[in-house]
Each structure stands twice: as structure tokens, then as C-alpha cells.
Design a protein around this motif. Sequence first.
Motif, PDB file in Angstrom:
ATOM      1  N   ARG A 187       0.831  -1.195   0.000  1.00 32.89           N
ATOM      2  CA  ARG A 187       0.000   0.000   0.000  1.00 32.89           C
ATOM      3  C   ARG A 187       0.869   1.249   0.000  1.00 32.89           C
ATOM      4  N   GLU A 188       0.509   2.206  -0.863  1.00 36.48           N
ATOM      5  CA  GLU A 188       1.197   3.493  -0.925  1.00 36.48           C
ATOM      6  C   GLU A 188       0.396   4.588  -0.229  1.00 36.48           C
ATOM      7  N   TYR A 189      -0.908   4.543  -0.362  1.00 35.68           N
ATOM      8  CA  TYR A 189      -1.766   5.559   0.240  1.00 35.68           C
ATOM      9  C   TYR A 189      -1.859   5.299   1.738  1.00 35.68           C
ATOM     10  N   PRO A 190      -1.502   6.255   2.577  1.00 34.77           N
ATOM     11  CA  PRO A 190      -1.313   5.956   4.005  1.00 34.77           C
ATOM     12  C   PRO A 190      -2.592   5.802   4.823  1.00 34.77           C
ATOM     13  N   VAL A 191      -3.677   6.474   4.438  1.00 38.31           N
ATOM     14  CA  VAL A 191      -4.899   6.422   5.242  1.00 38.31           C
ATOM     15  C   VAL A 191      -5.594   5.084   5.015  1.00 38.31           C
ATOM     16  N   VAL A 192      -5.841   4.346   6.090  1.00 36.94           N
ATOM     17  CA  VAL A 192      -6.489   3.038   5.968  1.00 36.94           C
ATOM     18  C   VAL A 192      -7.677   2.949   6.916  1.00 36.94           C
ATOM     19  N   ASP A 193      -8.686   2.229   6.463  1.00 39.14           N
ATOM     20  CA  ASP A 193      -9.797   1.835   7.318  1.00 39.14           C
ATOM     21  C   ASP A 193      -9.636   0.364   7.656  1.00 39.14           C
ATOM     22  N   GLN A 194     -10.295  -0.072   8.686  1.00 40.11           N
ATOM     23  CA  GLN A 194     -10.259  -1.483   9.020  1.00 40.11           C
ATOM     24  C   GLN A 194     -10.724  -2.302   7.816  1.00 40.11           C
ATOM     25  N   GLY A 195      -9.904  -3.270   7.415  1.00 38.22           N
ATOM     26  CA  GLY A 195     -10.222  -4.098   6.263  1.00 38.22           C
ATOM     27  C   GLY A 195      -9.549  -3.667   4.973  1.00 38.22           C
ATOM     28  N   SER A 196      -8.934  -2.482   4.935  1.00 40.14           N
ATOM     29  CA  SER A 196      -8.259  -2.016   3.722  1.00 40.14           C
ATOM     30  C   SER A 196      -7.117  -2.959   3.348  1.00 40.14           C
ATOM     31  N   LEU A 197      -6.943  -3.191   2.049  1.00 43.08           N
ATOM     32  CA  LEU A 197      -5.839  -4.033   1.593  1.00 43.08           C
ATOM     33  C   LEU A 197      -4.513  -3.315   1.811  1.00 43.08           C
ATOM     34  N   LEU A 198      -3.582  -3.999   2.469  1.00 43.97           N
ATOM     35  CA  LEU A 198      -2.263  -3.428   2.743  1.00 43.97           C
ATOM     36  C   LEU A 198      -1.177  -4.039   1.866  1.00 43.97           C
ATOM     37  N   ALA A 199      -1.273  -5.324   1.592  1.00 42.61           N
ATOM     38  CA  ALA A 199      -0.200  -5.988   0.851  1.00 42.61           C
ATOM     39  C   ALA A 199      -0.685  -7.336   0.334  1.00 42.61           C
ATOM     40  N   ARG A 200       0.061  -7.846  -0.656  1.00 40.12           N
ATOM     41  CA  ARG A 200      -0.112  -9.228  -1.111  1.00 40.12           C
ATOM     42  C   ARG A 200       1.249  -9.889  -1.090  1.00 40.12           C
ATOM     43  N   ILE A 201       1.272 -11.137  -0.644  1.00 39.04           N
ATOM     44  CA  ILE A 201       2.523 -11.900  -0.574  1.00 39.04           C
ATOM     45  C   ILE A 201       2.327 -13.218  -1.298  1.00 39.04           C
ATOM     46  N   LEU A 202       3.276 -13.555  -2.163  1.00 36.67           N
ATOM     47  CA  LEU A 202       3.282 -14.873  -2.781  1.00 36.67           C
ATOM     48  C   LEU A 202       4.029 -15.813  -1.847  1.00 36.67           C
ATOM     49  N   ARG A 203       3.365 -16.854  -1.380  1.00 35.19           N
ATOM     50  CA  ARG A 203       3.938 -17.773  -0.398  1.00 35.19           C
ATOM     51  C   ARG A 203       4.922 -18.721  -1.079  1.00 35.19           C
ATOM     52  N   ARG A 204       6.165 -18.272  -1.266  1.00 36.81           N
ATOM     53  CA  ARG A 204       7.205 -19.113  -1.854  1.00 36.81           C
ATOM     54  C   ARG A 204       8.540 -18.664  -1.314  1.00 36.81           C
ATOM     55  N   GLU A 205       9.342 -19.607  -0.861  1.00 42.03           N
ATOM     56  CA  GLU A 205      10.669 -19.254  -0.365  1.00 42.03           C
ATOM     57  C   GLU A 205      11.559 -18.754  -1.472  1.00 42.03           C
ATOM     58  N   GLU A 206      11.401 -19.333  -2.684  1.00 37.48           N
ATOM     59  CA  GLU A 206      12.311 -18.971  -3.770  1.00 37.48           C
ATOM     60  C   GLU A 206      11.892 -17.731  -4.508  1.00 37.48           C
ATOM     61  N   ALA A 207      10.658 -17.217  -4.234  1.00 31.55           N
ATOM     62  CA  ALA A 207      10.173 -16.043  -4.953  1.00 31.55           C
ATOM     63  C   ALA A 207      10.974 -14.819  -4.559  1.00 31.55           C
ATOM     64  N   HIS A 208      11.559 -14.162  -5.520  1.00 34.89           N
ATOM     65  CA  HIS A 208      12.345 -12.964  -5.245  1.00 34.89           C
ATOM     66  C   HIS A 208      12.523 -12.174  -6.523  1.00 34.89           C
ATOM     67  N   THR A 209      12.837 -10.899  -6.351  1.00 38.06           N
ATOM     68  CA  THR A 209      13.169 -10.032  -7.466  1.00 38.06           C
ATOM     69  C   THR A 209      13.936  -8.848  -6.920  1.00 38.06           C
ATOM     70  N   ASP A 210      14.501  -8.041  -7.796  1.00 41.06           N
ATOM     71  CA  ASP A 210      15.191  -6.841  -7.352  1.00 41.06           C
ATOM     72  C   ASP A 210      14.166  -5.853  -6.838  1.00 41.06           C
ATOM     73  N   GLU A 211      14.503  -5.154  -5.788  1.00 40.58           N
ATOM     74  CA  GLU A 211      13.603  -4.134  -5.269  1.00 40.58           C
ATOM     75  C   GLU A 211      13.553  -2.976  -6.241  1.00 40.58           C
ATOM     76  N   ALA A 212      12.344  -2.375  -6.337  1.00 40.16           N
ATOM     77  CA  ALA A 212      12.183  -1.248  -7.269  1.00 40.16           C
ATOM     78  C   ALA A 212      12.858  -0.025  -6.695  1.00 40.16           C
TER      79      ALA A 212
END
Length: 212
Positions: A187-212
Motif C-alpha cells: 500500500r502506498e496511500y497511508p490512510v487506511v480503514d479497518q479491512g483495507s488491503l495493505l499488501a499481497r505476498i506470494l507464499r514461496r521461499e524462492e520467490a524474489h526479485t530486485d527491489e524497485a
Amino acid sequence: MNEYLAAEIIRDLDGSDLCVDIHASNIYLTEIPQIRINELHREILLPYAREANVDFIWVHGASTVLESTLAYSLNSRGVPTLVVEMGVGMRITKAYGDQLSDGLFRLMHKLGIWTGPVEAARSPVISTDPGEVAFLNAPVSGIFVKTLSHGAAVREGDEIGRIIDPLQGVLLCRVTAPADGWLFTIREYPVVDQGSLLARILRREEAHTDEA
């Protein structure tokens, strides 16, 4: 008028060899360059998606497909259509634009449209299991301050961000990763309400990429 315009757009695109529907994310989230396709057209779309030079290919289950979308309509009519999501809504991320441009030239080369040189495509992480993606939602309302950037590899329990009380400045909660994996949405927009989406994570140990 809206129905007429939608019908004319479909009529104009009908019969195309390939359509690429390019999106930024919304104004609240930032995304790594990714292609989202539905499992109904997986066999047709995956070979194209691999050429597009994105970091992540997310295959959605049929039950999550939005039938009102351009991509669903075109795929149903036999026009292979890829949906690209990247960056933040209402902004241009030049590096992502350059990355996708290389992918578009590869796609045109695959279709026989472009005969010039092309760059090597990235090897995308591919997720076909809906259970691999963890959604993190705000447990309380407040101001979300992220700790990590999208593209980061995380371990279970790593802090992703914090939610602060804007009036008192006190910490309301720490948002942590529920599993090892790859933070591909934050999430980039800082104001959140209860239930707002904050992040998604792919559940994999090998999943990786360069940080933007």
C-alpha cells in the motif's frame, strides 16, 4: 452512449492476433510488473505472457474472473488478451514502461510483426494456485507507514509496516508477514480503514526479485 462505445471498441479489436491491456495499479497500491490471466484461457495466454518481460504471472481461478472486463470479453471471442498491472495509479514509472516496451517488441517478434533485435525476457515467477497468494488487510483504522518496498523477499514474522493513530501518534499495530514469500503488492496511500488491503505476498521461499 456507453454501451455503444463499448460495443464499437470490441468490434474494432475483434479479430486481432493479440491484445495487451495495460494498467497502472490503483492510487492506493503499488505493484511489480505482472500479468494477470484467468485459468479458462491459461493454455493460450501463458506462452504469450512469458514473452512479455514481466516479473510475475498470476493465474486467477475461474471464479474470480470479472465478466465485465475488456480482457474477459475479448478472450471469450477468441482474441488472446493479456492484462498488465504495474506501478501506482495515475503515475508513470519509467523503468516499468521501458521493461514492458522490451516485452512488447518480443511479443511482436513472436507474432511476426517485428523482425528487428529484441532483448532477452525475464524469467517470471508463475503462480497458478490461489492459495499461494496471501492478502494482508488492516486490522484497525489509522495511518499505514510501510517498512518494506514491493519486490522484497520476506520471512514469516517480518515487519511489513505499521499502523499509527494519527491523533496520538501511538502505534496501533505492527503488520507482519504471515509466511515466507515475496511481497509483490504494498500500500502506498497511508490512510487506511479497518479491512483495507495493505499488501499481497506470494507464499514461496524462492520467490524474489530486485527491489524497485
